[in-house]
Design an enzyme around this catalytic site. Structure first.
Site, PDB file in Angstrom:
ATOM      1  N   LYS A   1       0.848  -1.195   0.000  1.00  0.00           N
ATOM      2  CA  LYS A   1       0.000   0.000   0.000  1.00  0.00           C
ATOM      3  C   LYS A   1       0.885   1.246   0.000  1.00  0.00           C
ATOM      4  O   LYS A   1       1.564   1.525   0.983  1.00  0.00           O
ATOM      5  CB  LYS A   1      -0.933   0.055   1.203  1.00  0.00           C
TER       6      LYS A   1
ATOM      7  N   GLU B   1      10.175   0.939  10.580  1.00  0.00           N
ATOM      8  CA  GLU B   1      11.180   1.989  10.413  1.00  0.00           C
ATOM      9  C   GLU B   1      10.432   3.293  10.578  1.00  0.00           C
ATOM     10  O   GLU B   1       9.625   3.671   9.737  1.00  0.00           O
ATOM     11  CB  GLU B   1      11.847   1.861   9.033  1.00  0.00           C
TER      12      GLU B   1
ATOM     13  N   CYS C   1      13.387  10.662   7.370  1.00  0.00           N
ATOM     14  CA  CYS C   1      13.293  10.192   8.761  1.00  0.00           C
ATOM     15  C   CYS C   1      14.644  10.259   9.463  1.00  0.00           C
ATOM     16  O   CYS C   1      14.709  10.441  10.671  1.00  0.00           O
ATOM     17  CB  CYS C   1      12.717   8.778   8.813  1.00  0.00           C
TER      18      CYS C   1
ATOM     19  N   GLU D   1       9.861  15.494  15.927  1.00  0.00           N
ATOM     20  CA  GLU D   1      10.210  15.398  14.517  1.00  0.00           C
ATOM     21  C   GLU D   1       9.362  16.382  13.720  1.00  0.00           C
ATOM     22  O   GLU D   1       8.140  16.288  13.704  1.00  0.00           O
ATOM     23  CB  GLU D   1       9.986  13.970  14.013  1.00  0.00           C
TER      24      GLU D   1
END
Length: 472
Positions: free
Chosen positions: A179, A253, A287, A384
């Protein structure tokens, strides 16, 4: 400063269909509902894409289950042929794919063309080489595939994350239901066509587009044997809870808040290039971005002056222009988050600076930004941001640098800048990060494993280690 004439890559190189279905069992099939995918640089609608429903996920998983028997029974050398073929087709069609990726994602064409696409092909070539050598990978004398892998990928590197997931899964003999992210489905649907061009047997790779609910149906499907997810830590937690106790294998992850540590003996100009690459590459939508700069106090002033000079040369604008350094933010929602956290940084007392740059009137844009006077209590140093925003902190001793670098719930990556090899080894050994770069940043290679600690997830992708998650 030089004035650059526009150097746009032609859009006509790639053909975007007005609508796309779901890729199930080797064919495109319509969905009941659709959603639109837009060009973040202009807000223009690129295409309508099928919204995968539970029954579509059922069909895709059933197709993958049916294909698994024949695919896993193939000799490794035969599976390798398909992977090699896919890699070569990606190379042949890389210009089309690069333009499509920049249109759908907003990243500069020079990044999609020179970084993403070569790495995508390299991952398929690399894992093609492993397909007939699995018994020598160190996972036992007769490693077996797990079955059907359900894979959910993010919007920041749509095609590269697809390659990281699909290539090792197929090499190990698994079949896949993937997906892609809701805002960047087009390169995955293009990849479906690559699979057909490579004569990949129907059902080995299935692509179901949709939003979060579609991903949840896939993760929770009882016939999925392995879940691989790259994305936010919050969604990663939800997935870990959903698969707990089911016997499904899981790799995650997730987010990061990497420290880029510059010591007083570092080559300043080289470090500045690494800092810029670490936080402004792909608009900071990375990331493992070096979003916290830790600079030794004695050189902080000199380094910041050099960094600001360098930032003033960055060109923000049309992602298809070959001169562009910083493209569009991927979506209105992501722009809102970056804007909100940046405003909080200012209100908490950090000093904000951006070079003068004219942002386009249409689309989603954010100027490259640095904050100085940041402490570890600031939200911009803890959360983040996932955008082109750098928090600058200082330190006096290596021990203080290590303590500040590790003072985060994340542990995905870090960078060290120094002339001393002994310091690189000593500091890297104490950093709680899955990847530590020395005198460089954001360097990737298919032979090298990637992954994190703590809230940055678990499991590794890339390298020999990337096979482990797909083998019993």
């Amino acid at each position: 400063m030089f004035e650059y004439a526009p150097a746009p890559e032609s859009r006509s190189i790639v053909e975007i269909a007005p609508s796309y279905g779901l890729f199930i069992d080797g064919d495109f099939t319509p969905g009941k509902d659709v959603f639109k995918t837009v060009n973040p640089a202009s807000e223009e609608v690129l295409s309508e894409v099928a919204l995968g429903a539970p029954e579509d996920v059922d069909r895709a998983v059933a197709a993958a289950c049916k294909a698994f028997g024949r695919w896993s029974a193939l000799a490794g050398a035969e599976r390798a042929k398909y992977l090699f073929r896919i890699a070569r087709i990606i190379q042949e069609r890389s210009r089309e794919l690069a333009v499509l990726e920049s249109l759908d994602n907003g990243k500069p064409i020079k990044e999609s063309r020179d970084v993403d696409l070569p790495l995508v092909a390299a991952h398929f070539f690399y894992y093609a080489g492993w397909a007939d050598k699995l018994q020598y990978a160190g996972f036992g004398p007769d490693p077996r595939p797990l079955g059907v892998a359900g894979q959910v990928i993010p919007w920041n590197f749509p095609l590269l994350m697809l390659a990281w997931k699909i290539a090792p899964a197929l090499a190990a003999g698994n079949t896949v239901v993937l997906k892609p992210a809701e805002t960047t489905p087009l390169s995955a649907l293009f990849f479906a066509d690559v699979c057909r061009q490579a004569d990949l047997p129907p059902g080995v790779v299935n692509i179901v587009t949709g939003a979060g609910d579609t991903g949840r149906y896939l993760v929770e499907h009882p016939d999925i044997n392995k879940v691989a997810f790259t994305g936010s830590t919050e969604v990663g937690r939800q997935i870990a809870r959903a698969v707990a106790g089911t016997g499904k294998r899981l790799t995650l992850e997730l987010g990061g808040k990497a420290a880029n540590i510059v010591f007083d003996d570092a080559p300043i100009d080289q470090a500045v290039e690494g800092i810029v690459n670490g936080i402004f590459f792909n608009q900071g939508h990375v990331c493992c971005a070096g979003s916290r700069l830790l600079v030794q106090e004695s050189i902080a002033e000199e380094l910041l002056a050099s960094l600001k000079r360098r930032m003033a040369t960055l060109r923000v604008g049309d992602p298809l222009d070959k001169n562009t350094d910083i493209g569009a933010i991927n979506s209105a929602a992501q722009l809102a988050r970056i804007t909100e956290l940046s405003e909080i940084g200012g209100s908490e007392g950090a000093e904000r600076w951006s070079p003068p740059c004219e942002l386009p009137s249409k689309g989603f844009w954010f100027a490259p930004t640095i904050f100085t006077g940041v402490t570890q209590a600031h939200r911009i140093a803890r959360e983040e941001i996932f955008g082109p925003v750098l928090s600058v902190l200082t330190f006096r001793t290596p021990d203080e640098a290590i303590e500040k670098a590790n003072n985060t719930p994340y542990g995905l990556s870090a960078g060290i800048w120094t002339e001393k090899g002994s310091r690189i080894l000593a500091v890297a050994d104490q950093l709680r990060a899955g990847v530590v770069w020395a005198n460089t940043f954001n360097k990737f290679d298919p032979t090298s494993p990637f992954g994190g600690y703590k809230e940055s997830g678990y499991g590794r992708e890339g390298g020999r280690h990337g096979l482990e998650a797909y083998l019993a």
